[in-house]
Design an enzyme around this catalytic site. Structure first.
Site, PDB file in Angstrom:
ATOM      1  N   ASN A 255      45.006  45.103  38.180  1.00 46.44           N
ATOM      2  CA  ASN A 255      45.846  43.928  38.407  1.00 46.44           C
ATOM      3  C   ASN A 255      46.102  43.241  37.061  1.00 46.44           C
ATOM      4  O   ASN A 255      45.175  42.678  36.472  1.00 46.44           O
ATOM      5  CB  ASN A 255      45.120  42.981  39.376  1.00 46.44           C
ATOM      6  CG  ASN A 255      45.934  41.744  39.705  1.00 46.44           C
ATOM      7  OD1 ASN A 255      46.961  41.472  39.077  1.00 46.44           O
ATOM      8  ND2 ASN A 255      45.462  40.973  40.669  1.00 46.44           N
TER       9      ASN A 255
ATOM     10  N   CYS B  11      49.796  35.603  39.835  1.00 46.56           N
ATOM     11  CA  CYS B  11      50.326  36.938  40.141  1.00 46.56           C
ATOM     12  C   CYS B  11      51.792  36.897  40.567  1.00 46.56           C
ATOM     13  O   CYS B  11      52.445  37.938  40.654  1.00 46.56           O
ATOM     14  CB  CYS B  11      49.466  37.605  41.192  1.00 46.56           C
ATOM     15  SG  CYS B  11      47.812  37.904  40.549  1.00 46.56           S
TER      16      CYS B  11
ATOM     17  N   HIS C  45      53.429  43.614  44.051  1.00 42.38           N
ATOM     18  CA  HIS C  45      52.384  43.230  43.089  1.00 42.38           C
ATOM     19  C   HIS C  45      51.187  44.164  43.299  1.00 42.38           C
ATOM     20  O   HIS C  45      50.821  44.473  44.434  1.00 42.38           O
ATOM     21  CB  HIS C  45      51.989  41.770  43.341  1.00 42.38           C
ATOM     22  CG  HIS C  45      50.785  41.349  42.585  1.00 42.38           C
ATOM     23  ND1 HIS C  45      50.670  41.510  41.228  1.00 42.38           N
ATOM     24  CD2 HIS C  45      49.613  40.788  43.005  1.00 42.38           C
ATOM     25  CE1 HIS C  45      49.490  41.059  40.839  1.00 42.38           C
ATOM     26  NE2 HIS C  45      48.835  40.619  41.888  1.00 42.38           N
TER      27      HIS C  45
HETATM   28  O1  UT7 Z   1      46.439  39.216  42.647  1.00 40.44           O
HETATM   29  C1  UT7 Z   1      46.152  38.257  43.622  1.00 40.44           C
HETATM   30  C2  UT7 Z   1      44.736  37.930  43.618  1.00 40.44           C
HETATM   31  N1  UT7 Z   1      43.824  38.919  44.019  1.00 40.44           N
HETATM   32  C3  UT7 Z   1      43.870  39.683  45.146  1.00 40.44           C
HETATM   33  O2  UT7 Z   1      44.829  39.825  45.828  1.00 40.44           O
HETATM   34  C4  UT7 Z   1      42.573  40.336  45.547  1.00 40.44           C
HETATM   35  C5  UT7 Z   1      42.308  40.191  47.029  1.00 40.44           C
HETATM   36  N2  UT7 Z   1      41.012  40.658  47.442  1.00 40.44           N
HETATM   37  C6  UT7 Z   1      40.628  41.959  47.357  1.00 40.44           C
HETATM   38  O3  UT7 Z   1      41.347  42.795  46.867  1.00 40.44           O
HETATM   39  C7  UT7 Z   1      39.292  42.363  47.958  1.00 40.44           C
HETATM   40  O4  UT7 Z   1      38.795  41.326  48.775  1.00 40.44           O
HETATM   41  C8  UT7 Z   1      38.225  42.721  46.872  1.00 40.44           C
HETATM   42  C9  UT7 Z   1      38.619  43.997  46.165  1.00 40.44           C
HETATM   43  C10 UT7 Z   1      38.081  41.608  45.873  1.00 40.44           C
HETATM   44  C11 UT7 Z   1      36.868  42.966  47.550  1.00 40.44           C
HETATM   45  O5  UT7 Z   1      36.982  43.973  48.533  1.00 40.44           O
HETATM   46  P1  UT7 Z   1      36.400  43.721  50.003  1.00 40.44           P
HETATM   47  O6  UT7 Z   1      36.645  44.955  50.782  1.00 40.44           O
HETATM   48  O7  UT7 Z   1      37.000  42.437  50.522  1.00 40.44           O
HETATM   49  O8  UT7 Z   1      34.859  43.594  49.704  1.00 40.44           O
HETATM   50  P2  UT7 Z   1      33.858  42.433  50.130  1.00 40.44           P
HETATM   51  O9  UT7 Z   1      33.981  41.276  49.208  1.00 40.44           O
HETATM   52  O10 UT7 Z   1      33.968  42.192  51.599  1.00 40.44           O
HETATM   53  O11 UT7 Z   1      32.465  43.143  49.851  1.00 40.44           O
HETATM   54  C12 UT7 Z   1      32.040  44.277  50.643  1.00 40.44           C
HETATM   55  C13 UT7 Z   1      30.722  44.779  50.075  1.00 40.44           C
HETATM   56  C14 UT7 Z   1      29.701  43.679  49.861  1.00 40.44           C
HETATM   57  O12 UT7 Z   1      28.415  44.230  50.110  1.00 40.44           O
HETATM   58  P3  UT7 Z   1      27.651  43.976  51.493  1.00 40.44           P
HETATM   59  O13 UT7 Z   1      27.527  42.484  51.603  1.00 40.44           O
HETATM   60  O14 UT7 Z   1      28.539  44.550  52.559  1.00 40.44           O
HETATM   61  O15 UT7 Z   1      26.375  44.711  51.308  1.00 40.44           O
HETATM   62  C15 UT7 Z   1      29.828  43.365  48.387  1.00 40.44           C
HETATM   63  O16 UT7 Z   1      28.644  42.836  47.836  1.00 40.44           O
HETATM   64  O17 UT7 Z   1      30.954  45.362  48.785  1.00 40.44           O
HETATM   65  C16 UT7 Z   1      30.105  44.736  47.824  1.00 40.44           C
HETATM   66  N3  UT7 Z   1      30.835  44.700  46.561  1.00 40.44           N
HETATM   67  C17 UT7 Z   1      30.754  45.681  45.656  1.00 40.44           C
HETATM   68  N4  UT7 Z   1      30.058  46.835  45.646  1.00 40.44           N
HETATM   69  C18 UT7 Z   1      30.211  47.631  44.572  1.00 40.44           C
HETATM   70  C19 UT7 Z   1      31.698  43.740  46.115  1.00 40.44           C
HETATM   71  N5  UT7 Z   1      32.180  44.092  44.915  1.00 40.44           N
HETATM   72  C20 UT7 Z   1      31.603  45.290  44.602  1.00 40.44           C
HETATM   73  C21 UT7 Z   1      31.725  46.177  43.513  1.00 40.44           C
HETATM   74  N6  UT7 Z   1      31.029  47.326  43.532  1.00 40.44           N
HETATM   75  N7  UT7 Z   1      32.537  45.920  42.464  1.00 40.44           N
END
Ligand code: UT7
Length: 329
Positions: free
Chosen positions: A286, A117, A256
């Protein structure tokens, strides 16, 4: 005293493929929803490159053709083309060479960089040094990624995030106080464990097993990447602004586009003018090395000669960086 040669951007272009994958469509493929994606990431839709024989170089070539036309530049005038990508058409030759082949660029040398990225800002940094050397007069920087080629569309943790696109800028020398002014970059190589592709490289060659287990797709521990992204993007943006005595309220911030919540956190930490924090993640997701040129392209009409722009990014490596640039036209 001889005036310092700087690298100024004299043109920008971008390309996104026609096919649009909406959150509604994606919700039929994996267990997700428009509501979750919008509230957690801020993406509504992403463009996906489709069709046999299509790859990253095709998007890069489209962006370069537009750039040459827009700036009235002949392909033979280009001295160097560098492409930032983590989705090369093939391991070799470099995608930059393939782009030259598809755009009739014949008097240049060309190579790729691989910085995830940070692909655009790192490549811009390299290209600026060639211009500043005084030897090279027209350098094209491409940021292009076909992220759909490495996304596992059964993984809801990564499939909503990424899209395909390319962007290109033309760099030329100037002795005015314009162009690339300062930069701050860094890596922490221990961060690789949180974001990488496990198989397909020299560490783990592909086998039937790696294919069956989707080990050729993006592996990301989202929360760790998120925390680091917020800290490092804000740190470098702040550093570049403070050490150059810039007024953060007057600077256009081009971050980004990985997650709207990351962008909001950076914006709050340095108190930018909300109107000057440029965001288009909703339309494209992204697109790795293409996010910043896509933002530049979409908001080009807003910039005036002499405006201060700050680019900042964070990604695989971990790698991060910020560039301060004065708009040249
Ligand atoms: O470009 C450089 C590289 N990438 C980044 O910078 C990305 C950095 N990370 C992020 O943007 C975020 O961490 C994500 C968008 C990937 C994830 O968001 P989050 O708020 O950190 O979610 P999480 O992984 O903590 O998951 C929260 C909940 C979980 O459920 P429980 O355990 O609370 O019941 C996940 O299973 O959301 C669930 N979840 C989803 N639910 C619906 C994770 N992905 C999804 C989804 N749809 N796509």
């Amino acid at each position: 005293m001889e005036k310092k040669i700087r690298a100024k951007i004299t043109g920008i272009s971008s390309y996104v493929p026609d096919f649009i994958l909406t959150n509604e469509e994606l919700s039929k493929m994996v267990d997700t929803s428009d509501e979750w994606i919008m509230s957690h990431v801020g993406i509504k839709e992403r463009h996906i490159l489709k069709g046999p024989g299509k790859a990253t170089s095709d998007m890069g070539a489209e962006a370069v053709k537009k750039l040459l036309k827009k700036t009235g530049t002949k392909p033979e005038e280009i001295d160097l083309l560098i492409c930032g990508t983590v989705t090369p058409d093939m391991f070799f030759p470099a995608t930059a060479c393939l782009i030259c082949g598809k755009t009739d660029i014949k008097n240049a040398f060309a190579f790729d960089t691989n910085s995830g990225c940070c692909g655009f800002i790192y490549t811009l940094s390299v290209g600026a040094r060639y211009i500043e050397s005084g030897r090279y007069k027209k350098v094209i920087i491409v940021g292009a990624d076909m992220n759909s080629s490495m996304v596992d569309y059964t993984d809801r943790a990564t499939s909503p995030l990424f899209g395909d696109a390319a962007g290109a800028v033309l760099l030329e020398p100037t002795t005015e106080e314009l162009g690339v002014m300062d930069e701050q970059m860094g890596v922490d190589g221990s961060g690789w464990t949180h974001l990488h592709i496990k198989a397909g490289g020299s560490l783990m060659r592909h086998t039937h097993e790696t294919i069956e287990n989707n080990l050729g797709c993006i592996y990301m521990e989202g929360q760790s990447v998120f925390k680091w992204a917020v800290i490092k993007m804000a740190d470098v943006a702040e550093e570049i602004i403070k050490r150059n005595g810039l007024d953060s309220k007057k600077v256009w911030l081009l971050p980004h586009q990985a997650n709207l919540r990351i962008i909001d956190a950076v914006e709050n930490r340095i108190s930018f003018d909300k109107e000057k924090v440029l965001v288009n993640i909703e339309k494209y997701g992204n697109t790795s090395a293409a996010t910043i040129p896509l933002v530049l392209s979409d908001f080009e009409h807003k910039f005036k000669k002499g405006d201060d722009l700050a680019f900042c990014s964070f990604g695989a490596g971990f790698s991060w960086g910020a560039i301060w640039l004065k708009w040249a036209y």
